[in-house]
Design an enzyme around this catalytic site. Structure first.
Site, PDB file in Angstrom:
ATOM      1  N   LEU A 288       0.888  -1.160   0.000  1.00 49.70           N
ATOM      2  CA  LEU A 288       0.000   0.000   0.000  1.00 49.70           C
ATOM      3  C   LEU A 288       0.924   1.206   0.000  1.00 49.70           C
ATOM      4  O   LEU A 288       1.740   1.354   0.911  1.00 49.70           O
ATOM      5  CB  LEU A 288      -0.906  -0.005   1.242  1.00 49.70           C
ATOM      6  CG  LEU A 288      -1.970   1.087   1.329  1.00 49.70           C
ATOM      7  CD1 LEU A 288      -2.935   0.993   0.138  1.00 49.70           C
ATOM      8  CD2 LEU A 288      -2.739   0.984   2.636  1.00 49.70           C
ATOM      9  N   ASP A 289       0.828   2.048  -1.015  1.00 48.34           N
ATOM     10  CA  ASP A 289       1.864   3.068  -1.202  1.00 48.34           C
ATOM     11  C   ASP A 289       1.934   4.054  -0.038  1.00 48.34           C
ATOM     12  O   ASP A 289       0.992   4.210   0.743  1.00 48.34           O
ATOM     13  CB  ASP A 289       1.670   3.794  -2.539  1.00 48.34           C
ATOM     14  CG  ASP A 289       0.481   4.734  -2.527  1.00 48.34           C
ATOM     15  OD1 ASP A 289       0.634   5.870  -2.068  1.00 48.34           O
ATOM     16  OD2 ASP A 289      -0.603   4.324  -2.989  1.00 48.34           O
ATOM     17  N   LYS A 290       3.061   4.721   0.070  1.00 43.83           N
ATOM     18  CA  LYS A 290       3.374   5.587   1.212  1.00 43.83           C
ATOM     19  C   LYS A 290       2.352   6.688   1.402  1.00 43.83           C
ATOM     20  O   LYS A 290       2.015   7.058   2.536  1.00 43.83           O
ATOM     21  CB  LYS A 290       4.774   6.190   1.033  1.00 43.83           C
ATOM     22  CG  LYS A 290       5.266   7.004   2.213  1.00 43.83           C
ATOM     23  CD  LYS A 290       6.702   7.461   2.014  1.00 43.83           C
ATOM     24  CE  LYS A 290       7.223   8.211   3.233  1.00 43.83           C
ATOM     25  NZ  LYS A 290       8.647   8.593   3.078  1.00 43.83           N
ATOM     26  N   ASP A 291       1.818   7.235   0.316  1.00 45.42           N
ATOM     27  CA  ASP A 291       0.883   8.350   0.406  1.00 45.42           C
ATOM     28  C   ASP A 291      -0.551   7.915   0.656  1.00 45.42           C
ATOM     29  O   ASP A 291      -1.450   8.767   0.748  1.00 45.42           O
ATOM     30  CB  ASP A 291       0.941   9.192  -0.874  1.00 45.42           C
ATOM     31  CG  ASP A 291       2.267   9.926  -1.010  1.00 45.42           C
ATOM     32  OD1 ASP A 291       2.854  10.277   0.026  1.00 45.42           O
ATOM     33  OD2 ASP A 291       2.722  10.133  -2.156  1.00 45.42           O
ATOM     34  N   SER A 292      -0.784   6.614   0.743  1.00 41.52           N
ATOM     35  CA  SER A 292      -2.125   6.090   1.001  1.00 41.52           C
ATOM     36  C   SER A 292      -2.228   5.555   2.420  1.00 41.52           C
ATOM     37  O   SER A 292      -1.229   5.195   3.039  1.00 41.52           O
ATOM     38  CB  SER A 292      -2.459   4.971   0.008  1.00 41.52           C
ATOM     39  OG  SER A 292      -2.442   5.458  -1.321  1.00 41.52           O
TER      40      SER A 292
END
Length: 237
Positions: A98-102
Site C-alpha cells: 500500500l503506497d506511502k501516500d495512502s
C-alpha cells in the site's frame, strides 16, 4: 523443500530476498553455506545471519490500519518502514503493498506459505478503496473507471488496460472503487489518465476483512472466523 521456500515459509522474508541472502553468503544449512536451489530436510539446521530459524513457528495474522507516510517495506534501514512502526515482538511482514501516500488496511503475518498463496492469486481478491480527487467527478469518469483504463505498468514496462471493476460516487469529489487486481499505483494512474489527481486514498477492505472500529495506526489480530474464511477463500481458488 527448496531453501528459499523454506525461509519464506518461516516468515523471514520473501523468496526473492531469500535468494539474495543466499547469494550474499548469509544463509547456512547445517553450518555449510547454502546455494540457490538447495533442499532443506525437516531435521536440518538453517541459519540466517548466524541465527537459527526455529523449526516451529506459531502463525500470526494481523490487520493494520496504515497511516499515510508509512512504507510497506521490511528493510529496517529505511526510514518510516512498517516493521519499525509496528514494533511487533516477532518477525512479520506485509502481504502485498500500500503506497506511502495512502492509508488503510494491510495484512501482516509470519506465515510465508499463505503470503505466497495470496500473492499468486491476488488478481482474484477484492480490495475496496475510498478515494478523493481534485475536481468533481461525473458519470463518464465512473463509467471509464469501471470499464478499464489504459495505463503504463512500470513493473512490466508496458501499457495495459486495467480489468473491469466496480466504482460508485459518494460525494462531489469522492468515490469508492473495488479492484480485483493490484497494479503499482493503479488507482492513481487510472485517475491521472482521465485527467484527475488523487488527493486522498484509503483502503477500506481486503477480501472479507474490513477496518470497522480500527483506528489509524492501530492493529488487531484476525479473529478465528476471519482466519477460517481466509483459508477457505484460498483453498477454493
Amino acid at each position: 523443500m527448496r531453501i528459499n521456500v523454506y525461509i519464506s515459509s518461516k516468515g523471514i522474508c520473501s523468496r526473492r530476498e531469500a535468494d539474495r541472502l543466499i547469494q550474499a553468503g548469509k544463509v547456512t544449512i547445517n553450518d555449510r553455506l547454502a546455494g540457490i536451489g538447495d533442499d532443506v530436510a525437516p531435521t536440518d539446521s538453517v541459519k540466517v545471519h548466524g541465527a537459527e530459524i526455529p523449526k516451529s513457528v506459531q502463525p500470526v495474522y494481523i490487520l493494520f490500519h496504515k497511516p499515510r507516510g508509512i512504507e510497506t517495506i521490511t528493510d529496517r534501514s529505511k526510514p518510516d518502514n512498517i516493521i519499525d512502526y509496528l514494533d511487533y515482538s516477532e518477525r512479520i511482514f506485509p502481504v502485498g503493498r500500500l503506497d506511502k501516500d495512502s492509508s488503510g488496511l494491510i495484512l501482516l503475518t509470519n506465515d510465508g506459505q499463505i503470503v505466497n498463496r495470496i500473492l499468486r492469486q491476488e488478481n482474484n481478491h477484492e480490495k475496496e478503496y475510498l478515494v478523493r480527487v481534485d475536481k468533481p467527478i461525473d458519470a463518464r469518469f465512473l463509467e471509464q473507471m469501471q470499464q478499464g483504463v489504459d495505463i503504463y505498468n512500470p513493473v512490466r514496462h508496458r501499457r495495459e488496460t486495467t480489468k473491469p471493476c466496480r466504482a460508485w460516487k459518494i460525494g462531489p469529489k469522492q468515490f469508492r472503487i473495488v479492484l480485483i487486481q493490484g497494479l503499482n499505483l493503479q488507482i492513481r494512474r487510472m485517475a491521472k489518465a482521465l485527467g484527475y489527481r488523487v488527493m486522498e486514498l484509503e483502503r477500506t477492505r481486503i477480501m472479507h476483512l474490513d477496518g470497522a472500529g480500527l483506528l489509524v495506526g492501530k492493529w488487531r489480530y484476525l479473529t478465528q472466523t476471519e482466519t477460517e474464511i481466509l483459508f477457505q477463500n484460498l483453498s477454493s481458488k
